[in-house]
Design an enzyme around this catalytic site. Structure first.
Site, PDB file in Angstrom:
ATOM      1  N   LYS A  13       0.830  -1.221   0.000  1.00  0.00           N
ATOM      2  CA  LYS A  13       0.000   0.000   0.000  1.00  0.00           C
ATOM      3  C   LYS A  13       0.854   1.255   0.000  1.00  0.00           C
ATOM      4  O   LYS A  13       0.628   2.169  -0.779  1.00  0.00           O
ATOM      5  CB  LYS A  13      -0.865   0.102   1.272  1.00  0.00           C
ATOM      6  N   ARG A  88      -8.722   2.074   9.393  1.00  0.00           N
ATOM      7  CA  ARG A  88      -8.367   0.682   9.677  1.00  0.00           C
ATOM      8  C   ARG A  88      -9.443   0.006  10.510  1.00  0.00           C
ATOM      9  O   ARG A  88      -9.356  -1.181  10.774  1.00  0.00           O
ATOM     10  CB  ARG A  88      -7.047   0.634  10.442  1.00  0.00           C
ATOM     11  N   ARG A 125      12.052  -6.130   5.058  1.00  0.00           N
ATOM     12  CA  ARG A 125      11.759  -4.738   4.677  1.00  0.00           C
ATOM     13  C   ARG A 125      12.659  -3.745   5.407  1.00  0.00           C
ATOM     14  O   ARG A 125      12.853  -3.828   6.604  1.00  0.00           O
ATOM     15  CB  ARG A 125      10.292  -4.446   5.008  1.00  0.00           C
ATOM     16  N   ARG A 157      12.158  -1.358  10.821  1.00  0.00           N
ATOM     17  CA  ARG A 157      11.164  -0.997  11.829  1.00  0.00           C
ATOM     18  C   ARG A 157      11.063  -2.093  12.889  1.00  0.00           C
ATOM     19  O   ARG A 157      11.053  -3.269  12.559  1.00  0.00           O
ATOM     20  CB  ARG A 157       9.799  -0.804  11.162  1.00  0.00           C
ATOM     21  N   ARG A 168       0.334  -8.100  14.247  1.00  0.00           N
ATOM     22  CA  ARG A 168      -0.265  -7.028  13.439  1.00  0.00           C
ATOM     23  C   ARG A 168      -1.259  -7.606  12.434  1.00  0.00           C
ATOM     24  O   ARG A 168      -2.355  -7.083  12.259  1.00  0.00           O
ATOM     25  CB  ARG A 168       0.821  -6.248  12.676  1.00  0.00           C
TER      26      ARG A 168
HETATM   27  P1  AMP Z   1       1.650   1.041   9.401  1.00  0.00           P
HETATM   28  O1  AMP Z   1       2.835   1.916   9.134  1.00  0.00           O
HETATM   29  O2  AMP Z   1       0.452   1.401   8.592  1.00  0.00           O
HETATM   30  O3  AMP Z   1       2.003  -0.426   9.298  1.00  0.00           O
HETATM   31  O4  AMP Z   1       1.241   1.299  10.931  1.00  0.00           O
HETATM   32  C1  AMP Z   1       2.136   1.040  11.992  1.00  0.00           C
HETATM   33  C2  AMP Z   1       1.380   1.019  13.312  1.00  0.00           C
HETATM   34  O5  AMP Z   1       0.776   2.302  13.548  1.00  0.00           O
HETATM   35  C3  AMP Z   1       0.217   0.041  13.378  1.00  0.00           C
HETATM   36  O6  AMP Z   1       0.620  -1.284  13.709  1.00  0.00           O
HETATM   37  C4  AMP Z   1      -0.651   0.672  14.475  1.00  0.00           C
HETATM   38  O7  AMP Z   1      -0.074   0.454  15.753  1.00  0.00           O
HETATM   39  C5  AMP Z   1      -0.496   2.159  14.167  1.00  0.00           C
HETATM   40  N1  AMP Z   1      -1.541   2.615  13.215  1.00  0.00           N
HETATM   41  C6  AMP Z   1      -1.360   3.078  11.949  1.00  0.00           C
HETATM   42  N2  AMP Z   1      -2.522   3.420  11.383  1.00  0.00           N
HETATM   43  C7  AMP Z   1      -3.489   3.174  12.315  1.00  0.00           C
HETATM   44  C8  AMP Z   1      -4.901   3.315  12.323  1.00  0.00           C
HETATM   45  N3  AMP Z   1      -5.582   3.779  11.261  1.00  0.00           N
HETATM   46  N4  AMP Z   1      -5.558   2.973  13.459  1.00  0.00           N
HETATM   47  C9  AMP Z   1      -4.911   2.508  14.539  1.00  0.00           C
HETATM   48  N5  AMP Z   1      -3.586   2.343  14.588  1.00  0.00           N
HETATM   49  C10 AMP Z   1      -2.856   2.668  13.494  1.00  0.00           C
END
Ligand code: AMP
Length: 213
Positions: A13, A88, A125, A157, A168
């Site tokens: 994404k 989400r 990654r 990360r 996750r």
């Molecule tokens: P991502 O970079 O999208 O993989 O997000 C990393 C982490 O940020 C996730 O595992 C959540 O802990 C938090 N996070 C990101 N977007 C959201 C969202 N829309 N709602 C809740 N937590 C989020």
């Protein structure tokens, strides 16, 4: 043009949303990048988000929704935006719908990739600390330390470690399904096979967007 990218962590994404936002000249908004930025700056929001992110859990809806809606109200989003990682949850999707009113989301692009492939991708990654761009290890030279896009520092990360990745995915899976149903009923959902090469996925996305309007 208001687009939402839907999919599990590692589906591609971020990569696709960023490329497309540059092509379309619209704002790119990643909730994960915003949280990581807060974390790096040591803000209260960053400290709160860290506890959830470290465990692979979702940050509570209330703070996440406020952060994103504030961002969407900024001037550079008037021409449109691409959301990556938000909504989400169904609650977030409904809050977004209410906030956008009569200028709703045009399309929701759901990039589908199987779990084993996601774990494999995330384990390898590497991300940029500055612009958040993710790279597969094989895309970079062995001794690469800087982001090819912006020159920022490259790192892995903490939440891309296998145990956190599994958590996750477990947390995200039912939510993604719920959102796919929600946007499917609104006839906004376009499903894309994300296991194909990046360029083919990009082509599919462009085709899906050409049909907007
Ligand atoms: P991502 O970079 O999208 O993989 O997000 C990393 C982490 O940020 C996730 O595992 C959540 O802990 C938090 N996070 C990101 N977007 C959201 C969202 N829309 N709602 C809740 N937590 C989020």
């Amino acid at each position: 043009m208001r687009l939402v990218f839907l999919g599990l962590a590692g589906a591609g994404k971020g990569t696709q949303a960023k490329t497309l936002s540059e092509k379309l000249g619209v704002a790119f908004i990643s909730s994960g990048d915003m949280f990581r930025h807060h974390l790096a700056q040591g803000t209260e929001l960053g400290k709160l988000a860290k506890g959830y992110m470290d465990k692979g859990e979702m940050v509570p809806d209330e703070v996440t929704i406020r952060m994103i809606l504030d961002r969407i109200n900024q001037g550079d989003c008037q021409k449109g935006f691409i959301l990556d990682g938000f909504p989400r949850t169904l609650n977030q999707a409904k809050a977004l719908e209410r906030a956008l009113g009569d200028a709703p989301v045009d399309r929701v692009l759901y990039i589908k990739v199987g779990e084993e492939e996601l774990v494999r991708r995330l384990a390898g990654r590497i991300s940029c600390r500055t612009c958040g761009t993710p790279y597969a290890q094989q895309m970079l030279a062995d001794d690469a330390k800087q982001c090819p896009r912006c020159g920022g520092e490259l790192y892995q990360r903490a939440d891309d470690q296998p145990e956190v990745v599994r958590r996750r995915l477990q947390v995200q899976w039912p939510e993604v399904q719920g959102l796919a149903d929600f946007y499917g009923r609104q006839r906004k959902l376009v499903e894309i096979d994300g296991e194909r090469p990046v360029e083919q996925v990009e082509e599919e996305l462009v085709k899906a967007i050409d049909r907007v309007g």
